[in-house]
Design an enzyme around this catalytic site. Structure first.
Site, mmCIF file in Angstrom:
data_model
loop_
_atom_site.group_PDB
_atom_site.id
_atom_site.type_symbol
_atom_site.label_atom_id
_atom_site.label_comp_id
_atom_site.label_asym_id
_atom_site.label_seq_id
_atom_site.Cartn_x
_atom_site.Cartn_y
_atom_site.Cartn_z
ATOM 1 C CD GLU A 164 17.600 81.253 23.670
ATOM 2 O OE1 GLU A 164 16.379 81.003 23.617
ATOM 3 O OE2 GLU A 164 18.058 82.249 24.262
ATOM 4 N N GLY A 200 25.032 62.673 21.238
ATOM 5 C CA GLY A 200 23.862 62.472 20.383
ATOM 6 C C GLY A 200 24.019 63.226 19.081
ATOM 7 C CE LYS A 212 12.477 70.789 23.750
ATOM 8 N NZ LYS A 212 12.372 70.818 22.287
ATOM 9 N N GLY A 259 21.804 63.120 16.378
ATOM 10 C CA GLY A 259 20.558 63.007 15.610
ATOM 11 C C GLY A 259 20.316 64.285 14.828
ATOM 12 C CE LYS A 263 9.313 73.273 22.828
ATOM 13 N NZ LYS A 263 8.632 73.100 21.522
ATOM 14 N N GLY A 318 13.488 72.098 14.067
ATOM 15 C CA GLY A 318 14.292 71.847 12.879
ATOM 16 C C GLY A 318 15.765 71.811 13.229
ATOM 17 N N GLY A 334 12.940 76.781 19.792
ATOM 18 C CA GLY A 334 13.991 76.539 18.799
ATOM 19 C C GLY A 334 14.961 77.688 18.646
#
Lengths: 445, 445
Positions: B130, B10, B106, B12, B206, B303, B135
């Site tokens: 992590e 992936g 998650k 993205g 989370k 982000g 993030g």
């Protein structure tokens, strides 16, 4: 699996806390570490006191630390004696005996770290020191393991609880340094001899360690600029407040083009920053890094159990990871020891004249026409641009009925060497009536 | 030493960020990890876009993730596809193929973590995540390694940036939820379909992971209580402010006598707490633990590069530690897998009726004598004690000229089941004119 056998050197505040927490939370710690962590030996000169604390837990108490180091059953030596003297000898002897070492001794590592880490690397043992910086906050782990993807740009921290307590009290109660220091001593927030704390030495030890970890350079306490809070006046705290700032004693290390800044001094910090709102004896560290941006870590920076929390985290790490390849497992200063930059050459610690920051200036002037123009002219001439000016009403009548006032100037970023020169000129003006107060200002953005 | 070879599934936002940061900081990362970390293969359906990003770095691009998993040269598979579907299959296949796995997923781990961690333990590979929580903040590492000495008492976090941005804007600008959501979507802080964020599901994923790590229990997303911010009214934000509180969407997990609380909902937090001052899209987590006390971790929770920072930290950990004894090195959920508590039995997740917290109540009442007495009487009868009452002036004329007002009540800690019963009774009073608003209040001390 057999227990990890620990020998504690020193059973003072932190040693006692470590012993207590290891026992209270033995079951949780065992479930996390995969094996028990057992204090097998304790060395303390005060054997009777040690016996009281240790009770019937089975730990052997000896007056001589070397008995612990010589015991082949001991896997890890925890050094909680402090200072540069016997502690250094014992740490090196423990390493030579093939023991892993955990220490809370920031002074020792900031000054002799290079020698100690080298000895540990040669012997293939771990030297862990989470407790040496910011007590229970896992900031060493964050810098060394959590932010490994990043080029770290700077680290700035409130890493001395005594001074942060004093500054918080000075601000809250409008009291002067001396008064608050006495109160802090009475409450146990400051030691009888508070020099290391209030003169910034303790913070400088800690930021020296963070600097090495952040930038892959050797520990260089001797290159750190160290300025404490003893000369801070409460009037500056008040003026700073009016301008939207708090004054904090920060340990700062920053990557600049030609080297690394390494400095401890009182700093104006914008009141809206989270770290500006860290009050009392609490610690906090902000790390600015290229991928993650700013992260902040906050908690108790001292005390028996917070510090023990960090010591024991190191012990659990050793239990989990000691059998990883010593050449590649987590290096003490984050960077593999063979890749540390040459101190003097590639990435030197910059002299203070080469650091770049902004400034708060308080200048006691005669309240005459043209004074402001003269001073700002001298700053402009030195290439220093001004961010804000606060001119107070004249508040005092000097000799012959002349009026005096405080002129407060905030500057933009400038080289400290340029500021030094400009200040020398301004100080020489006949209309400048007292030594200029200069406090560095960190925007932390 | 030969490079650690990574296969990215992936490419993205996070995949692209991971690729970019690994290349930009290759030298620093190599110095830290002791070996290069090299993206050897990338799997993405959009091969052309992937080619553009990857350029001539030498990484092979394939449309089929299984080619990556099948390649014997790949040491670590990084899953950045997301979701419970194909991502689950691929993660399990990568584990079966003996690859270490890093994931930011998650949702997958909160729902299927037990199965995945079991498979990894059986195979002796690492599953690191992590990036799945908060993030770039190294909160998983802090909980799993930094605080291992402690019995953790509770964890409370702002762990969804979208909702924190919306709440910050609602407060700052006095706007309603719908208006701010549209603005957030325009600015890219909220997705086109924001359901997972605004309904609290993302935060619940989370906090489910943090709960398992904090307390040594299996992941149990299905037992989490999940309430989002869609029903929050700006009037409650204003009243909370007047009472000295901010409203934040918190993920909370708490150790209680008989089990574990696991819940996501809007919460009043005292404005003076550091976490109450976390604004915009930032994240922060507070951990309360017995030895260290409260520690707080703050930073960007989403982000491309902040998340990449966490992904790469996991890769460096694998480079450093993969050859430690798999039975004892850092377990994915902090506690050695064999010691996780039985979910249903020893330490169950409590139903909401059994949680204990305090409350903010807004009750629309007829402005008549005796209304307050009646309501407070019903609360007292249920054993609920009152901390503060704010009675507004009558502000509206209803039918037949009757006056109405908002009654705001803050309570002390109480069992939610008792509160439910009392609220049902109060709601039934003829002088209560609208559905009661009830928001939980967390003192976090």
């Amino acid at each position: 699996m057999k227990p990890l056998k620990v020998g504690l050197l020193g059973l003072g505040t932190v040693g006692g806390g470590t012993f207590t927490v290891l026992h209270r939370n033995a079951e949780e710690i065992r479930r996390r570490a995969g094996r028990s962590i057992e204090v097998a030996m304790v060395a303390d000169l005060d054997v009777d006191k040690a016996k009281q604390l240790v009770g019937d837990t089975g730990a052997r108490i000896v007056p001589d630390a070397r008995e612990v180091i010589a015991n082949p059953e001991i896997d890890v030596v925890v050094e909680l004696i402090g200072g540069y003297g016997i502690a250094k000898t014992l740490v090196l002897e423990a390493i030579a005996a093939g023991k892993h070492v955990v220490t809370a001794n920031k002074a020792l590592l900031a000054v002799h770290g290079t020698e100690i880490f080298k000895a540990a690397a040669d012997k293939g043992v771990i030297v862990a020191f989470e407790a040496a910086v910011a007590g229970g906050i896992p900031i060493i782990k964050a810098l060394r393991e959590g932010l490994t993807a990043n080029q770290i740009q700077w680290v700035a921290g409130i890493i001395n609880g005594t001074t942060n307590f004093i500054l918080s009290e000075m601000r809250d109660k409008g009291l002067d340094f001396d008064v608050v220091l006495k109160e802090a001593q009475r409450l146990g927030y400051a030691e009888a001899d508070p020099t290391f704390d209030i003169e910034g030495v303790d913070a400088a030890h800690k930021v020296t360690l963070m600097s090495a970890i952040a930038f892959g350079i050797p520990v260089q306490f001797d290159k750190a600029y160290v300025e404490g809070i003893t000369k801070l006046s409460s009037v500056d705290i008040t003026y700073a407040e009016q301008l939207g700032y708090r004054i904090k004693l920060l340990g700062i290390t920053k990557r600049a083009d030609k080297g690394v800044e390494l400095r401890v001094h009182p700093s104006l910090v914008p009141a809206k920053r989270l770290i500006a709102n860290v009050e009392g004896a609490m610690n906090a560290v902000v790390v600015q890094a290229d991928a993650v941006g700013a992260t902040l870590y906050y908690g108790k920076g001292a005390g028996a159990e917070p510090t023990a929390s960090a010591v024991i985290a190191d012990l659990v790490d050793i239990a989990r990871l000691h059998d990883a390849d010593p050449q590649h497992r987590v290096p003490p200063l984050a960077f593999q020891t063979s890749t540390l930059r040459d101190a003097g050459q590639e990435l030197p610690v910059l002299p203070m004249s080469d650091i770049v920051t902004s400034y708060y200036l308080r200048i006691r002037v005669a309240d005459e026409a043209g004074v402001l123009a003269k001073i700002t002219g001298l700053l402009a001439g030195a290439g220093i641009s001004i961010d804000a000016v606060l001119q107070r009403e004249a508040d005092e009548v000097g000799g012959e009925g002349s009026l005096q006032t405080d002129l407060i100037i905030l500057t933009h970023d400038t080289r400290e060497g340029d500021m030094d020169k400009a200040l020398a000129e301004i100080q020489g003006l006949p209309t400048v009536l007292a030594p200029i107060t200069r406090i560095r200002k960190e925007e932390l953005n």
